[in-house]
Each structure stands twice: as C-alpha cells, then as structure tokens.
Write an enzyme that holds these catalytic residues in place. Structure first.
Site, mmCIF file in Angstrom:
data_model
loop_
_atom_site.group_PDB
_atom_site.id
_atom_site.type_symbol
_atom_site.label_atom_id
_atom_site.label_comp_id
_atom_site.label_asym_id
_atom_site.label_seq_id
_atom_site.Cartn_x
_atom_site.Cartn_y
_atom_site.Cartn_z
ATOM 1 N N ASP A 199 0.858 -1.186 0.000
ATOM 2 C CA ASP A 199 0.000 0.000 0.000
ATOM 3 C C ASP A 199 0.890 1.231 0.000
ATOM 4 O O ASP A 199 2.116 1.129 0.064
ATOM 5 C CB ASP A 199 -0.961 -0.034 1.197
ATOM 6 C CG ASP A 199 -0.238 -0.003 2.535
ATOM 7 O OD1 ASP A 199 0.994 0.175 2.554
ATOM 8 O OD2 ASP A 199 -0.909 -0.162 3.561
ATOM 9 N N HIS A 212 -5.147 -21.985 10.512
ATOM 10 C CA HIS A 212 -6.499 -22.422 10.174
ATOM 11 C C HIS A 212 -7.308 -21.292 9.532
ATOM 12 O O HIS A 212 -7.962 -21.491 8.506
ATOM 13 C CB HIS A 212 -7.247 -22.946 11.403
ATOM 14 C CG HIS A 212 -8.710 -23.079 11.130
ATOM 15 N ND1 HIS A 212 -9.250 -24.154 10.469
ATOM 16 C CD2 HIS A 212 -9.738 -22.210 11.356
ATOM 17 C CE1 HIS A 212 -10.546 -23.959 10.303
ATOM 18 N NE2 HIS A 212 -10.871 -22.793 10.836
ATOM 19 N N CYS A 268 -12.908 -29.139 7.552
ATOM 20 C CA CYS A 268 -11.649 -28.504 7.135
ATOM 21 C C CYS A 268 -10.529 -29.533 7.036
ATOM 22 O O CYS A 268 -10.370 -30.378 7.915
ATOM 23 C CB CYS A 268 -11.274 -27.410 8.130
ATOM 24 S SG CYS A 268 -9.770 -26.510 7.693
ATOM 25 N N CYS A 275 -7.326 -28.611 6.761
ATOM 26 C CA CYS A 275 -6.059 -27.941 7.066
ATOM 27 C C CYS A 275 -5.281 -28.771 8.089
ATOM 28 O O CYS A 275 -5.859 -29.588 8.811
ATOM 29 C CB CYS A 275 -6.285 -26.510 7.539
ATOM 30 S SG CYS A 275 -6.470 -26.303 9.322
ATOM 31 N N CYS A 322 -6.764 -28.794 11.725
ATOM 32 C CA CYS A 322 -7.991 -29.553 11.969
ATOM 33 C C CYS A 322 -7.751 -31.060 11.840
ATOM 34 O O CYS A 322 -8.433 -31.858 12.470
ATOM 35 C CB CYS A 322 -9.086 -29.102 11.001
ATOM 36 S SG CYS A 322 -9.622 -27.414 11.353
ATOM 37 N N ASP A 371 -7.778 -7.679 0.493
ATOM 38 C CA ASP A 371 -6.861 -7.951 1.595
ATOM 39 C C ASP A 371 -7.575 -7.620 2.887
ATOM 40 O O ASP A 371 -8.471 -6.774 2.904
ATOM 41 C CB ASP A 371 -5.605 -7.075 1.509
ATOM 42 C CG ASP A 371 -5.892 -5.640 1.933
ATOM 43 O OD1 ASP A 371 -6.462 -4.886 1.126
ATOM 44 O OD2 ASP A 371 -5.594 -5.280 3.088
HETATM 45 ZN ZN LIG Z 1 -8.729 -26.052 9.697
#
Ligand SMILES: [Zn+2]
Length: 419
Positions: A102, A392, A361, A363, A366, A323
């Site tokens: 920015d 996460h 999830c 990820c 998880c 963003d």
């Molecule tokens: Zn997750």
C-alpha cells in the site's frame, strides 16, 4: 506481442486475463513479475514483512500467491535503506511470490493524530519513537519502488467517516492530483526497482523454494508450480502502479473519482476509503456502484475487506483482489472461522471437546489437533495457539476464495465463455 515494440517491452508489469464470467463475477489470471495469481484472490496482510505468526513456507503451502506489505510500517522499521540494500522486500523476507504494497497513506491517516496534511504531502509522527516524517506522492513512490513489490499503490488520502460533501470533494480532488504526481514519479523512476537489475537473483533461484507439497486443497493442485513457471520477471520487468478511487459514501463523487482516475490511466484500480466505520450495507452499495464505473478488463482491488462472507460476496460482484487483517487478527484473539460458523476457542465448553476445530476442514490444524488442545493452548497463552489459529483461519479464507473461483468458473461454463 510486446516484443515487437521496444517501448512496450520495457513496460511489462502485469498481464490480466479473464477466463470466465458469471454475472458480474469473473475468474482470471493476473501475471505479475513474481507469480501468476488466480483471481479473485485474497491477499494476507504481512504488515512489517511478516504475516503475523505464519512463516513464508507455510504461506506457500496454504496456496498464497500474493501478500500485502505495509509501506508505512516498513518505512519506519527497518527503513527503506535497509530493505533496498538487502535486495528489496522479496529477497529480504525470503518470499518468492508476488507482493503488493500500500502507499502508506492509510496508516498515516489512521495511526497518527498529530498528522498535518498539505497539498505537498503529510507530515506525521512515528508511532514507534515520536520522530517526525514526511510522506508525499513522490516519496511514497520512492519508498515503494525501493521495497520492490510487484504491485504498488498511488498515494491517496483516505477520507474519514463521516464527512460532509465539501470535505469529500476537497479530499477526492487532492487524491486525484496526488495520483497524477504518483504516476509521473513512478514513470520517471520505475527502472530503479531492485529486481530490475540483473545483479539480483530472480525468484526461481532464491533459496527456500518449497511450495510444491501444498496441503489440502480440494482442486487446482497444479497452481503452485504454474505460479513460479509463468511469472513475468525478466530484467526488463517493472512494477505495476494502481490508482485508487475515493469519494467517501457519495455515489456521484465515487463515479467522478473513478472516471478521472481512469483518465490518468493505470493498469489496475483500487476502491479505497471503505471499511472506515460505515455500516456494512453501505459498503456493499458503494462497492457495487463504483465497480460499474471501472473498466472490466483491468484488475479491481477492494482494499481492507472483509469477513469470509464479504470476500465471497465481493468476488461474485466482480472484485478481483482483496486484503484484510481479519483472519490473522481474529486468530490471535481466539476467534476462528469454520464451516459451522464462528468459534471462540477460549470458551469453557471446549475444555474436553476432542473433536476437530472444523470437521469439514482439511487444514493441518484440523487434521491433527482437537478443540480441547487448541482451547488449552489459548488459555495458557502459548505462542503456538497464535500460530495454529492463524494457519487455520488463513486456510479458511484461501479455501473460501478457491470455492468462489470454482463456482464462477462452473457457472461461466454453463452460460458460455462470455457474459
Ligand atoms: Zn482447519
């Protein structure tokens, strides 16, 4: 064919290609010097050259193709000279994909009560040590060229909310003059970007490659390899300077700001001055109205927005880049986004909850850890709580955007190649 025209050859910065439309939403590819970015894209915020609590190799594995750096913070610490001597922000932070910085304007206006704004620029006090600094369109360009992000932003005034019409017009007019000054300085100095020089390594030869063993991800597994193979960087690459539309919550001023910013001419356009305290519905209205007046063949960047629901909504409305600090900031406060809604992991109900944070999830958090453990880490004020929660939440945002791209592409196929 840019190679046929030497002037165009030297002007290579970004290429934007829309591949599918569905209503106003579109999916495409933004080819920047350091990465190919699938749009619509979410950009995690790496304020001081670091996405808080998440290392660069993890960001790669989360599928992050572009992240945001804050010029204001980097300018104050470690300072432009240090980053420039270290080869620019990519090299300094070991990040080989794309970066957007920015202009510094937003932080100057939001973090400094003692700022003084004149036509020339803004004088402000550092929030770190109280020292006095000055940012102008020219200085903001000089700093951003030295940092060396792929995409940089014109210096603008983020108008406060609420503001009356006279104040909004005055501010918008100054932002337009600053946009023209930003562009003039950029055009005269863009060859000074650190990676325009052949003495520095291109991203593919930087240490710490990684990224091919991307986690989880339900589709698009080849994205990462493509990212590094098809980026635009050459010894003649330059940054891309985006203009910013202001005008507060006034539709007419938004339209005028969009049209006059386009007259100055930029390869991409941002919608600024939102998420400044106005009601969410008003944000949506102004975004929708402003998008109607921006060129459809250029990337459109909505600055500083928003929740998972909002980024999906705005992507479907035709925004290409967003963003927000929310996924990482919320994570550090124990607020986690899941397919079943928001979870405040600090709550006592999770003390002996052996289930995953989000059963949907994939990820690494998880897959491995229980809610009980995450709750314990948070209650014990362990640093690992911030790391795991941030991973996460960022995954949730990246996955949200990935699904939106899939949906737009699928809808676009049904309706044919053009809208
Ligand atoms: Zn997750």
């Amino acid at each position: 064919m840019p190679f046929c025209n030497p002037l165009e050859f030297f002007a290579v910065s970004i290429q934007f290609q829309i591949e599918k439309n569905s209503g106003p939403g579109r999916v495409g590819k933004l080819r920047a010097p350091h990465a190919v970015i699938d749009t619509p894209a979410f950009m995690p915020v790496g304020t001081v050259g670091s996405v808080k609590a998440v290392s660069q190799d993890l960001l790669e594995r989360l599928g992050v193709q572009i992240l945001l750096g804050n010029t204001y913070h980097l300018y104050l610490r470690p300072g432009l000279d240090v980053v420039r001597r270290m080869g620019g922000l990519h090299h300094f932070m070991g990040w080989r994909r794309a970066i957007l910085t920015d202009s510094g304007g937003f932080q100057v206006f939001s973090l400094n009560d003692l700022r003084k704004v004149t036509e020339e620029g803004v004088t402000f006090r550092s929030h770190l040590d109280g020292s006095t600094h000055f940012l102008s369109p020219e200085r903001a360009m000089e700093v951003q060229i030295g940092l060396g992000a792929d995409i940089i932003m014109a210096f603008d005034e983020c108008t406060e909310y609420p503001a009356d019409r006279a104040r909004l017009r005055e501010s918008m007019e100054m932002t337009l003059r600053w946009a023209a000054r930003s562009k003039k300085y950029f055009e005269e100095h863009k060859e000074e970007v650190p990676w325009a020089s052949s003495q520095l390594s291109a991203p593919s030869s930087q240490k710490g490659g990684g990224g091919s063993d991307q986690w989880l991800v339900t589709s698009g597994k080849s994205d990462e390899r493509e990212t590094s193979d098809q980026a635009l960087i050459t010894n003649h690459s330059t940054q891309a300077l985006f203009g910013i539309v202001q005008g507060g919550m006034d539709r007419e001023l938004r339209r005028e700001s969009a049209l006059r910013t386009m007259e100055i001419g930029f390869p991409g356009y941002a919608i600024g001055g939102l998420s400044v305290g106005e009601p969410r519905e008003l944000t949506r209205e102004i975004v929708e109205y402003t998008l109607e007046h921006l060129p459809s063949d250029k990337p459109r960047y909505l600055m500083g927005v928003g929740t998972p629901e909002e980024i999906a909504l705005y992507a479907c409305m035709g925004v290409d880049m967003m963003d927000c600090v929310l996924p990482t900031r919320a994570a550090r406060h124990g607020l986690l986004f899941t397919s079943e809604g928001r979870i405040s992991i600090k709550q006592a109900r999770y003390i002996e909850d052996d289930g995953p944070l989000d059963p949907q999830c994939q990820c690494p958090i998880c897959v491995r850890y229980s809610r009980a453990y995450l709750r314990h880490l948070y209650a014990a004020n362990e640093i690992l709580a911030q790391v795991l929660n941030s991973i996460h939440n960022l995954h949730f945002y990246m996955e949200t955007m990935r699904r939106v791209r899939q949906e737009i592409a699928a809808e676009g196929r049904k309706r044919g190649p053009k809208q």
